[in-house]
Design a protein around this motif. Structure first.
Motif, PDB file in Angstrom:
ATOM      1  N   TYR A 124      21.439  17.423 -14.030  1.00  0.00           N
ATOM      2  CA  TYR A 124      22.791  16.919 -14.237  1.00  0.00           C
ATOM      3  C   TYR A 124      23.697  17.440 -13.125  1.00  0.00           C
ATOM      4  O   TYR A 124      24.366  18.465 -13.241  1.00  0.00           O
ATOM      5  CB  TYR A 124      23.306  17.334 -15.619  1.00  0.00           C
ATOM      6  CG  TYR A 124      22.676  16.528 -16.724  1.00  0.00           C
ATOM      7  CD1 TYR A 124      23.262  15.352 -17.191  1.00  0.00           C
ATOM      8  CD2 TYR A 124      21.455  16.921 -17.275  1.00  0.00           C
ATOM      9  CE1 TYR A 124      22.665  14.594 -18.190  1.00  0.00           C
ATOM     10  CE2 TYR A 124      20.851  16.169 -18.274  1.00  0.00           C
ATOM     11  CZ  TYR A 124      21.459  15.012 -18.722  1.00  0.00           C
ATOM     12  OH  TYR A 124      20.854  14.262 -19.705  1.00  0.00           O
ATOM     13  N   ARG A 125      23.688  16.708 -12.027  1.00  0.00           N
ATOM     14  CA  ARG A 125      24.438  17.106 -10.839  1.00  0.00           C
ATOM     15  C   ARG A 125      24.819  15.866 -10.042  1.00  0.00           C
ATOM     16  O   ARG A 125      24.241  14.785 -10.236  1.00  0.00           O
ATOM     17  CB  ARG A 125      23.604  18.029  -9.949  1.00  0.00           C
ATOM     18  CG  ARG A 125      22.427  17.337  -9.273  1.00  0.00           C
ATOM     19  CD  ARG A 125      21.497  18.325  -8.593  1.00  0.00           C
ATOM     20  NE  ARG A 125      20.523  17.648  -7.731  1.00  0.00           N
ATOM     21  CZ  ARG A 125      19.401  17.108  -8.161  1.00  0.00           C
ATOM     22  NH1 ARG A 125      19.095  17.144  -9.459  1.00  0.00           N
ATOM     23  NH2 ARG A 125      18.576  16.514  -7.323  1.00  0.00           N
ATOM     24  N   LEU A 126      25.759  16.023  -9.136  1.00  0.00           N
ATOM     25  CA  LEU A 126      26.104  15.000  -8.156  1.00  0.00           C
ATOM     26  C   LEU A 126      25.881  15.591  -6.774  1.00  0.00           C
ATOM     27  O   LEU A 126      25.957  16.813  -6.592  1.00  0.00           O
ATOM     28  CB  LEU A 126      27.562  14.558  -8.304  1.00  0.00           C
ATOM     29  CG  LEU A 126      27.958  13.935  -9.647  1.00  0.00           C
ATOM     30  CD1 LEU A 126      29.460  13.670  -9.677  1.00  0.00           C
ATOM     31  CD2 LEU A 126      27.181  12.654  -9.920  1.00  0.00           C
ATOM     32  N   GLU A 127      25.622  14.727  -5.796  1.00  0.00           N
ATOM     33  CA  GLU A 127      25.353  15.208  -4.435  1.00  0.00           C
ATOM     34  C   GLU A 127      26.173  14.413  -3.423  1.00  0.00           C
ATOM     35  O   GLU A 127      26.424  13.222  -3.593  1.00  0.00           O
ATOM     36  CB  GLU A 127      23.866  15.071  -4.097  1.00  0.00           C
ATOM     37  CG  GLU A 127      22.960  15.916  -4.978  1.00  0.00           C
ATOM     38  CD  GLU A 127      21.486  15.760  -4.651  1.00  0.00           C
ATOM     39  OE1 GLU A 127      20.679  16.574  -5.155  1.00  0.00           O
ATOM     40  OE2 GLU A 127      21.140  14.821  -3.891  1.00  0.00           O
ATOM     41  N   ALA A 128      26.582  15.099  -2.373  1.00  0.00           N
ATOM     42  CA  ALA A 128      27.301  14.470  -1.263  1.00  0.00           C
ATOM     43  C   ALA A 128      26.771  15.050   0.040  1.00  0.00           C
ATOM     44  O   ALA A 128      26.297  16.179   0.078  1.00  0.00           O
ATOM     45  CB  ALA A 128      28.805  14.715  -1.383  1.00  0.00           C
ATOM     46  N   ILE A 129      26.853  14.262   1.106  1.00  0.00           N
ATOM     47  CA  ILE A 129      26.436  14.708   2.438  1.00  0.00           C
ATOM     48  C   ILE A 129      27.675  14.843   3.315  1.00  0.00           C
ATOM     49  O   ILE A 129      28.510  13.936   3.378  1.00  0.00           O
ATOM     50  CB  ILE A 129      25.448  13.718   3.085  1.00  0.00           C
ATOM     51  CG1 ILE A 129      24.213  13.528   2.193  1.00  0.00           C
ATOM     52  CG2 ILE A 129      25.033  14.207   4.472  1.00  0.00           C
ATOM     53  CD1 ILE A 129      23.388  14.786   2.008  1.00  0.00           C
ATOM     54  N   THR A 130      27.785  15.969   3.998  1.00  0.00           N
ATOM     55  CA  THR A 130      28.934  16.184   4.874  1.00  0.00           C
ATOM     56  C   THR A 130      28.796  15.369   6.159  1.00  0.00           C
ATOM     57  O   THR A 130      27.693  14.981   6.556  1.00  0.00           O
ATOM     58  CB  THR A 130      29.063  17.667   5.258  1.00  0.00           C
ATOM     59  OG1 THR A 130      27.918  18.047   6.032  1.00  0.00           O
ATOM     60  CG2 THR A 130      29.150  18.547   4.029  1.00  0.00           C
ATOM     61  N   ASN A 131      29.922  15.153   6.827  1.00  0.00           N
ATOM     62  CA  ASN A 131      29.871  14.573   8.169  1.00  0.00           C
ATOM     63  C   ASN A 131      29.777  15.707   9.189  1.00  0.00           C
ATOM     64  O   ASN A 131      29.636  16.879   8.837  1.00  0.00           O
ATOM     65  CB  ASN A 131      31.070  13.655   8.427  1.00  0.00           C
ATOM     66  CG  ASN A 131      32.397  14.407   8.379  1.00  0.00           C
ATOM     67  OD1 ASN A 131      32.448  15.635   8.409  1.00  0.00           O
ATOM     68  ND2 ASN A 131      33.499  13.658   8.303  1.00  0.00           N
TER      69      ASN A 131
END
Length: 209
Positions: A124-131
């Motif tokens: 139960y998590r969300l993920e994002a990728i940095t620029n």
């Protein structure tokens, strides 16, 4: 007499073999790994509800700063931006709060003590990728408290004085000679932050370092 000596020697060999192949072997202290787990049960329904779609936005920048080889911070060292790394967001449930406090109290990499986050809680998590500037965004967030984490790899760069030899000066004393050289060391920093969304529609800014 020779037979008795042979039997005694054979006994020692068999005994030594029995120790090696015993059912239980006590690990060396340096090899012992301690694993701790929260006692509280994970509430998947609560976690799912916290990660439902909302209208708030979490925007941030992830970075670290170069540290001294002994581990302490270097004043005024420039930012090392988190270039295209994964940022993970967890809802801060009561289970997660216990896990985090347990980690603060117990975890020690040097002593090989670790706190386990259950596979169910990790799902139960969300993920994002940095620029390339370390910027990241989590849109569609609901009001609530969240925990952000990333692992930032970088190369530590520094200088040291390398001994190159000695000689004698005009006064009969010895002079040591040194040459300044560079060194490089791969590092990994765990960057973390808690963030709270107080109401729908707001934009929350965070520095993750």
């Amino acid at each position: 007499m020779k037979l008795k000596k042979y039997v005694l020697t054979l006994f020692y060999v068999v005994s030594a073999t029995a120790v090696v192949s015993a059912q239980y072997k006590e690990p060396e202290k340096k090899d012992k790994v301690e694993v701790f787990r929260p006692e509280m049960a994970f509430d998947s329904l609560l976690a799912k509800k916290m990660l439902a779609r909302g209208t708030a936005v979490i925007k941030g920048v992830a970075f670290t700063r170069q540290k001294h080889p002994l581990g302490y911070g270097v004043p005024l060292s420039p930012r090392i931006l988190a270039n295209k790394i994964k940022i993970v967001l967890f809802p801060v449930t009561p289970y997660f709060e216990e896990w985090y406090q347990l980690r603060k109290d117990k975890e020690s990499i040097r002593r090989k003590r670790f706190v386990y986050l259950s596979d169910q809680a990790y799902r139960y998590r969300l993920e994002a990728i940095t620029n390339s500037d370390g910027e990241f965004t989590f849109p569609d967030m609901k009001p609530g408290k969240y925990f952000l984490q990333g692992m930032l790899d970088y190369t530590l760069r520094g200088t040291y004085n390398a001994y190159t030899g000695s000689g004698y000066n005009n006064y009969g004393g010895r002079t040591d000679y040194y040459e300044k050289k560079e060194y490089y060391k791969n590092k990994e920093d765990r960057i973390e932050a808690f963030v709270e969304v107080k109401e729908n529609g707001e934009m929350v800014k965070v520095k993750l370092h």
